[in-house]
Design a protein around this motif. Structure first.
Motif, mmCIF file in Angstrom:
data_model
loop_
_atom_site.group_PDB
_atom_site.id
_atom_site.type_symbol
_atom_site.label_atom_id
_atom_site.label_comp_id
_atom_site.label_asym_id
_atom_site.label_seq_id
_atom_site.Cartn_x
_atom_site.Cartn_y
_atom_site.Cartn_z
ATOM 1 N N GLU A 42 -70.376 60.779 -61.695
ATOM 2 C CA GLU A 42 -69.508 60.860 -62.701
ATOM 3 C C GLU A 42 -69.664 62.164 -63.661
ATOM 4 O O GLU A 42 -68.998 62.523 -64.235
ATOM 5 N N ASP A 43 -71.085 62.705 -63.386
ATOM 6 C CA ASP A 43 -71.395 63.881 -64.412
ATOM 7 C C ASP A 43 -70.708 65.257 -63.667
ATOM 8 O O ASP A 43 -71.145 66.294 -64.259
ATOM 9 N N GLY A 44 -69.958 65.027 -62.474
ATOM 10 C CA GLY A 44 -69.362 66.589 -61.791
ATOM 11 C C GLY A 44 -70.600 67.137 -61.202
ATOM 12 O O GLY A 44 -70.016 68.118 -60.513
ATOM 13 N N ARG A 45 -71.669 66.420 -60.817
ATOM 14 C CA ARG A 45 -72.535 67.205 -59.983
ATOM 15 C C ARG A 45 -71.794 67.380 -58.539
ATOM 16 O O ARG A 45 -71.224 66.269 -57.979
ATOM 17 N N GLU A 46 -72.101 68.396 -57.830
ATOM 18 C CA GLU A 46 -71.616 68.209 -56.367
ATOM 19 C C GLU A 46 -72.598 67.462 -55.324
ATOM 20 O O GLU A 46 -72.005 67.032 -54.363
ATOM 21 N N TRP A 47 -74.061 67.563 -55.575
ATOM 22 C CA TRP A 47 -74.858 66.922 -54.707
ATOM 23 C C TRP A 47 -75.657 66.015 -55.551
ATOM 24 O O TRP A 47 -75.755 66.024 -56.867
ATOM 25 N N LEU A 48 -76.624 65.160 -54.870
ATOM 26 C CA LEU A 48 -77.315 64.274 -55.461
ATOM 27 C C LEU A 48 -78.422 64.592 -56.448
ATOM 28 O O LEU A 48 -78.678 64.186 -57.501
ATOM 29 N N VAL A 49 -79.077 65.804 -55.995
ATOM 30 C CA VAL A 49 -80.256 66.148 -56.624
ATOM 31 C C VAL A 49 -80.279 67.568 -56.844
ATOM 32 O O VAL A 49 -80.063 68.405 -56.177
ATOM 33 N N ALA A 50 -80.473 67.780 -58.203
ATOM 34 C CA ALA A 50 -80.692 69.227 -58.821
ATOM 35 C C ALA A 50 -79.440 70.315 -58.275
ATOM 36 O O ALA A 50 -79.774 71.265 -58.059
ATOM 37 N N GLY A 51 -78.329 70.090 -57.956
ATOM 38 C CA GLY A 51 -77.282 70.947 -57.907
ATOM 39 C C GLY A 51 -77.446 71.721 -56.394
ATOM 40 O O GLY A 51 -76.776 72.505 -56.094
ATOM 41 N N GLN A 52 -78.171 70.885 -55.480
ATOM 42 C CA GLN A 52 -78.441 71.628 -54.214
ATOM 43 C C GLN A 52 -78.574 70.354 -53.035
ATOM 44 O O GLN A 52 -78.814 69.201 -53.509
ATOM 45 N N PHE A 53 -77.755 70.803 -51.821
ATOM 46 C CA PHE A 53 -77.715 69.723 -50.932
ATOM 47 C C PHE A 53 -79.137 69.538 -50.652
ATOM 48 O O PHE A 53 -80.087 70.099 -50.294
ATOM 49 N N SER A 54 -79.183 68.104 -50.265
ATOM 50 C CA SER A 54 -80.641 67.588 -49.758
ATOM 51 C C SER A 54 -80.602 66.680 -48.490
ATOM 52 O O SER A 54 -79.445 66.272 -48.328
#
Length: 103
Positions: A42-54
């Motif tokens: 809900e905070d608008g992040r694209e991916w789960l961790v630190a803004g990068q795909f993991s």
């Protein structure tokens, strides 16, 4: 896994031969987990961790995408649905889904 096998319930939450009552129970359990993920996104992040795909995103994409074959409509979770849409556009996801006969 091809589309027919997926539709027949190869998702671990829906083992082959699961009764309708069992599938309903599994859908309820999955929905609770999707509620938690929706809250994280809900905070608008694209991916789960630190803004990068993991690796966590790859796994979540695979599991969430199975919903398409089990009667779980991701529209209830718009942030998760957007996450799945982003994941589906990744070349590696496209290649994996093609190899599995899903697209």
């Amino acid at each position: 896994m091809d589309r027919d096998r997926a539709a027949q319930g190869s998702w671990p939450a829906f083992p082959h031969g699961t009764s309708e009552a069992g599938k309903d129970s599994a859908r309820t359990a999955v929905a609770r987990k999707f509620d938690l993920i929706e809250a994280q996104l809900e905070d608008g992040r694209e991916w789960l961790v630190a803004g990068q795909f993991s690796v966590a995103d790859a796994y979540l994409f695979a599991v969430s995408n199975w919903a398409n074959f089990t009667g779980i409509d991701l529209a209830r979770w718009p942030n998760l649905a957007a996450f799945v849409s982003r994941g589906a556009k990744r070349p590696s996801a496209q290649a994996a889904m093609r190899a599995e006969g899903l697209i």
